[in-house]
Design a protein around this motif. Structure first.
Motif, mmCIF file in Angstrom:
data_model
loop_
_atom_site.group_PDB
_atom_site.id
_atom_site.type_symbol
_atom_site.label_atom_id
_atom_site.label_comp_id
_atom_site.label_asym_id
_atom_site.label_seq_id
_atom_site.Cartn_x
_atom_site.Cartn_y
_atom_site.Cartn_z
ATOM 1 N N LEU A 72 0.829 -1.210 0.000
ATOM 2 C CA LEU A 72 0.000 0.000 0.000
ATOM 3 C C LEU A 72 0.864 1.261 0.000
ATOM 4 O O LEU A 72 0.554 2.239 -0.691
ATOM 5 N N THR A 73 1.957 1.235 0.734
ATOM 6 C CA THR A 73 2.886 2.371 0.727
ATOM 7 C C THR A 73 3.453 2.577 -0.671
ATOM 8 O O THR A 73 3.504 3.703 -1.176
ATOM 9 N N LYS A 74 3.866 1.492 -1.315
ATOM 10 C CA LYS A 74 4.435 1.568 -2.666
ATOM 11 C C LYS A 74 3.410 2.120 -3.657
ATOM 12 O O LYS A 74 3.742 2.931 -4.523
ATOM 13 N N ILE A 75 2.157 1.691 -3.537
ATOM 14 C CA ILE A 75 1.099 2.204 -4.426
ATOM 15 C C ILE A 75 1.010 3.719 -4.316
ATOM 16 O O ILE A 75 0.954 4.424 -5.325
ATOM 17 N N GLY A 76 1.007 4.240 -3.093
ATOM 18 C CA GLY A 76 0.958 5.689 -2.898
ATOM 19 C C GLY A 76 2.172 6.396 -3.465
ATOM 20 O O GLY A 76 2.047 7.455 -4.095
ATOM 21 N N GLU A 77 3.342 5.810 -3.276
ATOM 22 C CA GLU A 77 4.584 6.399 -3.796
ATOM 23 C C GLU A 77 4.565 6.487 -5.321
ATOM 24 O O GLU A 77 5.159 7.386 -5.908
ATOM 25 N N LEU A 78 3.880 5.538 -5.960
ATOM 26 C CA LEU A 78 3.862 5.484 -7.426
ATOM 27 C C LEU A 78 2.679 6.234 -8.026
ATOM 28 O O LEU A 78 2.437 6.156 -9.226
ATOM 29 N N GLY A 79 1.933 6.972 -7.214
ATOM 30 C CA GLY A 79 0.842 7.784 -7.728
ATOM 31 C C GLY A 79 -0.509 7.114 -7.743
ATOM 32 O O GLY A 79 -1.479 7.661 -8.252
ATOM 33 N N GLN A 98 -6.493 1.713 -6.395
ATOM 34 C CA GLN A 98 -6.475 2.161 -7.787
ATOM 35 C C GLN A 98 -5.029 2.390 -8.201
ATOM 36 O O GLN A 98 -4.228 2.870 -7.393
ATOM 37 N N ASP A 99 -4.735 2.066 -9.465
ATOM 38 C CA ASP A 99 -3.388 2.337 -9.961
ATOM 39 C C ASP A 99 -3.272 3.811 -10.326
ATOM 40 O O ASP A 99 -4.203 4.600 -10.107
ATOM 41 N N ASP A 100 -2.152 4.207 -10.903
ATOM 42 C CA ASP A 100 -1.912 5.620 -11.228
ATOM 43 C C ASP A 100 -2.744 6.114 -12.408
ATOM 44 O O ASP A 100 -2.684 7.287 -12.756
ATOM 45 N N GLN A 101 -3.538 5.226 -13.015
ATOM 46 C CA GLN A 101 -4.441 5.628 -14.098
ATOM 47 C C GLN A 101 -5.906 5.535 -13.675
ATOM 48 O O GLN A 101 -6.804 5.749 -14.474
ATOM 49 N N GLY A 102 -6.153 5.155 -12.427
ATOM 50 C CA GLY A 102 -7.514 5.049 -11.916
ATOM 51 C C GLY A 102 -8.153 3.686 -12.074
ATOM 52 O O GLY A 102 -9.336 3.514 -11.793
ATOM 53 N N THR A 103 -7.381 2.687 -12.513
ATOM 54 C CA THR A 103 -7.903 1.338 -12.663
ATOM 55 C C THR A 103 -8.013 0.679 -11.288
ATOM 56 O O THR A 103 -7.047 0.662 -10.527
#
Length: 111
Positions: A72-79, A98-103
């Protein structure tokens, strides 16, 4: 193994129709989970057929992770947008993200 799909939920309007449909198309057999309108696939891929709801507005795929908090921390770091951690008693913890594109995607860390 981390990153593998380890669960899915098909969100449908009518679970009775869906269990018949997927039973005929894919040969799935299902069983209700603890008397709920949530039907576990008992002879195929690990997953379930469930009614669409505010909590499950669309079908979901869950990916296995060894360390949910670090992921979860990594997800936030990557946008991306890390979701809240939800305990599933007797099984582990999940998070809807959600990924950095909203998926949308979900994560599962087993006990």
């Amino acid at each position: 193994m981390s990153g593998e799909v380890n669960w899915f939920e098909l969100a449908v309007d009518d679970t009775a129709k869906a269990t018949k449909f997927y039973g005929a198309v894919l040969g799935w057999q299902t069983a209700p989970f603890e008397g709920q309108d949530y039907h576990l696939v008992t002879n195929g891929a690990a997953g379930a057929i469930a009614p669409k709801s505010a909590e499950l507005p669309a079908s979901r795929v869950y990916f296995h992770v060894a360390d949910l908090d670090a992921t979860l921390t990594k997800i936030g770091e990557l946008g991306g947008k890390p979701g809240d951690t939800i305990p599933i008693p007797g099984f582990g913890r999940i998070s809807h993200c959600q990924d950095d594109q909203g998926t949308s995607f979900s994560l599962f860390q087993p006990n």
